[in-house]
Design a protein around this motif. Sequence first.
Motif, short mmCIF file in Angstrom:
data_model
loop_
_atom_site.label_atom_id
_atom_site.label_comp_id
_atom_site.label_asym_id
_atom_site.label_seq_id
_atom_site.Cartn_x
_atom_site.Cartn_y
_atom_site.Cartn_z
N VAL A 1 -2.29 4.28 5.53
CA VAL A 1 -1.17 3.39 5.22
C VAL A 1 -0.25 3.18 6.43
CG1 VAL A 1 0.86 3.03 3.74
CG2 VAL A 1 -1.22 4.03 2.78
N PHE A 2 0.02 4.25 7.16
CA PHE A 2 1.10 4.19 8.14
C PHE A 2 0.68 4.23 9.61
CE2 PHE A 2 3.01 6.29 4.34
CZ PHE A 2 3.86 5.26 3.98
N GLU B 1 -8.23 7.59 -4.48
CA GLU B 1 -7.85 8.74 -5.31
C GLU B 1 -8.46 10.04 -4.80
OE1 GLU B 1 -5.68 8.46 -8.15
OE2 GLU B 1 -5.41 6.58 -7.06
N GLU C 1 0.83 -1.21 0.00
CA GLU C 1 0.00 0.00 0.00
C GLU C 1 0.86 1.25 0.00
OE1 GLU C 1 -2.94 0.22 -0.79
OE2 GLU C 1 -4.25 -1.25 0.17
N ASP C 2 2.14 1.12 0.40
CA ASP C 2 3.03 2.27 0.40
C ASP C 2 3.62 2.55 -0.99
OD1 ASP C 2 4.66 0.10 0.18
OD2 ASP C 2 5.89 0.54 1.94
N ILE D 1 -3.58 -2.10 -5.39
CA ILE D 1 -2.84 -1.94 -4.13
C ILE D 1 -1.62 -1.05 -4.38
CG2 ILE D 1 -1.52 -3.11 -2.32
CD1 ILE D 1 -3.30 -5.57 -2.85
N GLY D 2 -1.54 0.04 -3.66
CA GLY D 2 -0.38 0.94 -3.75
C GLY D 2 -0.54 2.07 -4.75
N LYS D 3 -1.61 2.06 -5.52
CA LYS D 3 -1.74 3.05 -6.59
C LYS D 3 -1.71 4.48 -6.05
CE LYS D 3 -4.19 4.34 -10.73
NZ LYS D 3 -5.26 5.28 -10.94
N ARG D 4 -2.52 4.72 -5.00
CA ARG D 4 -2.62 6.08 -4.46
C ARG D 4 -1.26 6.57 -3.96
NH1 ARG D 4 -2.01 10.18 -3.02
NH2 ARG D 4 -3.27 11.72 -1.90
N SER D 5 -0.45 5.63 -3.45
CA SER D 5 0.84 6.05 -2.89
C SER D 5 1.82 6.52 -3.96
CB SER D 5 1.47 4.90 -2.10
OG SER D 5 0.84 4.77 -0.85
N ARG E 1 -9.83 -0.28 4.36
CA ARG E 1 -9.14 0.34 3.22
C ARG E 1 -10.12 1.33 2.58
NH1 ARG E 1 -7.92 -0.36 -2.26
NH2 ARG E 1 -5.70 -0.06 -2.67
N TRP F 1 -4.56 9.72 3.26
CA TRP F 1 -4.12 8.43 2.75
C TRP F 1 -2.97 7.87 3.61
CZ3 TRP F 1 -5.39 4.31 0.18
CH2 TRP F 1 -4.40 3.44 -0.30
#
Lengths: 996, 116
Positions: B43-44, B32, A697-698, A881-885, B27, B39
Amino acid sequence: MTASNNNKNSCVTDSNKVSFTFDGKKYFGFDGDTIASALLRNNIKIIGRSFKYHRPRGIYTCGIEEPNALVQVLSESNEPNTRATVKKIYSGINVLSQNRWPSLKNDFGYVNNLLSPLFSAGFYYKTFMGPKGFWKNIYEPLIRRTAGLGKPPKEFRSKSIHNHHNVDIVIVGAGLAGLLAASKFIDSEYDVILLEQDNMLGGSLNSSQKIKTIENLETREWLKKIENLIKKSKNIKIFKNTLATSYNQTNHIIALEDNSVGKPLASHKPELILHKIRTKHTILSNGHIERLISFRNNDLPGVMLAGSFEKYIFRYGVIPETEPIIFTNNSSTFSLLKSLIDLGCKPKAYIDVRDESLIDKKTKNILETNKIPFYFSSEVEGCDGSQMLETISIRNKEMQIKKIKGSMLCISGGINPDVHLFTQSKGLIKWDEKYLTFRPETAFQNTITIGSANGNFNFNKIIEEINEKLSLFKLKELKIDLESDCPEDLNIVELWETISEKKSFWSKSFIDIQNDVTTKDLRQAVTEGFDRIEHLKRFTTNSMGTDQGKISSINSLGIVSKILKKNISEVGTTIYRPPYAPLSFSAIAGRSTYEFYDPTRKTSIHSWHVKNRAIFEDVGQWKRPWYFKKNNKENMYEAVQRESKELRNAAGILDGSTLGKIEIKGKDALEFVNLIYTNAFTKMKPMTARYALMLGEDGMIKDDGIVCKINDQHFIVTTTTGGAAKVLSDMEEYAQTEWPHLNVYLNSITEQFSTFNISGPKSRAIMRKVFSNIDFSNEKFPFMSFKKVNYLDTQVRILRASFTGELGYEVYISPKYGLELWEKFFRYGENLGLIPYGTETMHLLRAEKGYIVVGQDTDGTVTPLDLNLNWMIGKNKKDFIGKRSLSRSDTSRKGRKQLVGILAVDKSKIIEEGQHVVEKSSIPAKIKFPIKYLGHITSSYHSPTLNYYVAMAMIEGGNELIGKKFYVTQNKSLENINVEIVKPIFLDPENKRLLS
Amino acid sequence: MLVINCPYCGERDQSEFSNGGEAHVARPENPETLNDKKWSEYVFIRLNPKGIFKERWVHTHGCRKWFNAVRNTSTDEILKTYKINEKPPSVAEFDTTIKTPSGEPDLGSGNFTVKK
Ligand SMILES: [Zn+2]
């Protein structure tokens, strides 16, 4: 002034003589003796040298709490740090004293005793600080030679098994309290396990004469009766020689059973059994431990705890000394005094720090009747003797010092309930002002403490206590008469340490005898600011030995509380951590050793690889051919150069069976694959494949592989060899937790297929021969398409793909037919130049093409954009998965490290993997300022086709630096190599070979 | 070693399970539309409280199902386990359970074994 045998009423009789060896000399003991009791029987009092100062040390206790008497058992794979006070002898056991050189009597390290100011509190941290290089070359070897305990065994061998139990009740300790508790459970509805560390039940009933009769039977008669009753009861299991070492969460108890007590190790039987017990309730009846008193030279051989001395008499039938001197601050020594008189021995003196008014009548009566010299309101100032105890200095009421001769001094500084297991279970303990000790206060788990483990030192109250504490179970009331002539009250007064008259390097008052920590060290540590008990422990190493300060840690709290002028409960204890006593790694390992711990996975072709001189590489648990030696002379570099060249000229075959393979099925398989991987799969035609990336996700690359689409409801994906398990877990996690509405099924099929990669210009010709009915033409079998083919009575999947940049095919077949097909390739392919190749050649060939290896060129901080793999991102997909990052400010910023190619300007230079890319042509000999560093070399190989080194690197802002010149550092030179930054592709940029 | 009650298989040894961190962090449905800060929080950022904590576990060496658990991180007691599609229990349900072992404070170090 010698030892003598108690033939009258002990558990060990002289009927069976046993010979044993100590330090090369042969002695005799009795069957049932420990090493310590047998040595005492032979008048041996010095048994080792101390940890730091190499002072002579003797036997201090009679059990698991022993700080000094640790020995190496040569006859048992050289087992070190064995407690002489626990280990039973047998005919032929060979024992060596520890930590002395060249011999026990003339020990070289004794010089440390003279250097003792160097070794005070925190000496490890302070003394051995500089100059540079001294630690590695001088201090460490010196410390290793002179400090420390025994030597580790040369071989590791597994000698234990693990047993699991689920019961209602565990009773820890089969002394009086444990046996009485167990007797209540006889023929009840509860499943009970009774643990006893000794090889006989009874605990203190065996080691003293404190209790005369139980149920009108002599104690040993009663023990026999009760053991028989418990044994007959089907719901109670007794484990002897079994020590409870850990009391974990959810009433989970670990206990270690020694299966070879008093006999040599049997090679065909487990020596140790580790019992893992889950229980509903735990009854702790694990007794108490006596503590020492600190005074000058309280470590001299000849000083022993009073209760231990008594235990030697009755448990082992040896009176270590017929005329000992007794020094106490409490009434527990009455029974020793009385027992000695009963056996016809007369103590040489009795020293009691208490005022006469606190000393019980019975003690005074014995002293007077037997004309034993006694000193009340007095204390032992210190002891002297070369090697062994010779004189004792008594400070009397008038503060005068009187010296008396004596060879053994029995001391008692009080009694501690053994709260170790109780606190491990997270129970709360409380300081008891009357008994001057910590007692269990509140249990955290279902734990019941009884007897002296609960701080109940009064035998007359034990029946009542057990009936009350076990009243939550449906059991009969105990009605038993006990007869004891011990004083009812301990009447203990506080005494942690006596003041020393003599001040010299030799005169030390010890608190932790095993780790050579003195009371002076405690004071020094507090002065230096280590006034928290947890800090003080680490700084002084107090109670950090293998005995964990069992006989002294409470004393150190007492001393520290005095220095800090605080209550002991304010000072607190350090945390008691498992295990209760050291246990062998072998016991923990059980059967999980070597290949049973870490199995080896082999492919179906493994035997062929071995026959053809493959050198293997471990990839996870897999054995993969690294390279194949053409002959015994060929080295790795030569083999890899040859394999690479021959493959590019003709063809090579790689065993790729270890690659992870996952099958994805279900109505929503396409949507799922679209969400998992970066690429777009919707428009992809059935029976085609795509190189795909998986991100976290990162936005960082986690894995790569090939996605084969059979249809929209059925995909097969490959993963890296090492990533297979993790990728499946991650897919399962998303399928279950984030997208439960998607209908997908996942299945690991790694081991269901043998996989071969055939690659090179001749590979099409070879494939045509092996699969003669298939059209391998570019039109019918284009790049990244696959076919299902009938072969013998099975089916084979053939995929046109390549990781070498050459024309290539991957063949998937059931492992049952793997070797047969592999050999067929060679029958048809050998005269076309087919060779086997290994992973190293694969890495070289892919580097020539600039293909990355996840985990080598990437490290968890690399996005697809950093690798210029933008073409692999399905930008029109709403989500994956990870696209936004990938559009986060940090991942999209300029100046991130990017993948580039590196070529030396002078093509003969060798570029090493892992070296830095810098701006300057050399590194100064003395670095004064940080050197600007742009990145590092991730891959570098000598290309036999191009005849120079090709390298890849991750460099800050790399894309903008193409064509620029920089430098690469070298391992063994300060001169850097001048290099040019190029695009990371070195061979066939038009992919002519790949698509041929 | 804990005993964990897998909602699908029943009570099993902890060694069969893996921990998956804080539970009920969904999630975002439209990543977007979120700004960088929002976001990044997904994630973190995860909670790590002392006390009652809802967390995810997976029965790795068993049915391989993910599920949720309520654990007191101070006592390590697992108070409840439930399937991922089940409604999370309210914290009030565990008001009567022991907060900390050995008389530890609700916040801070666990180095307390002595009653003062
Ligand atoms: Zn399960």
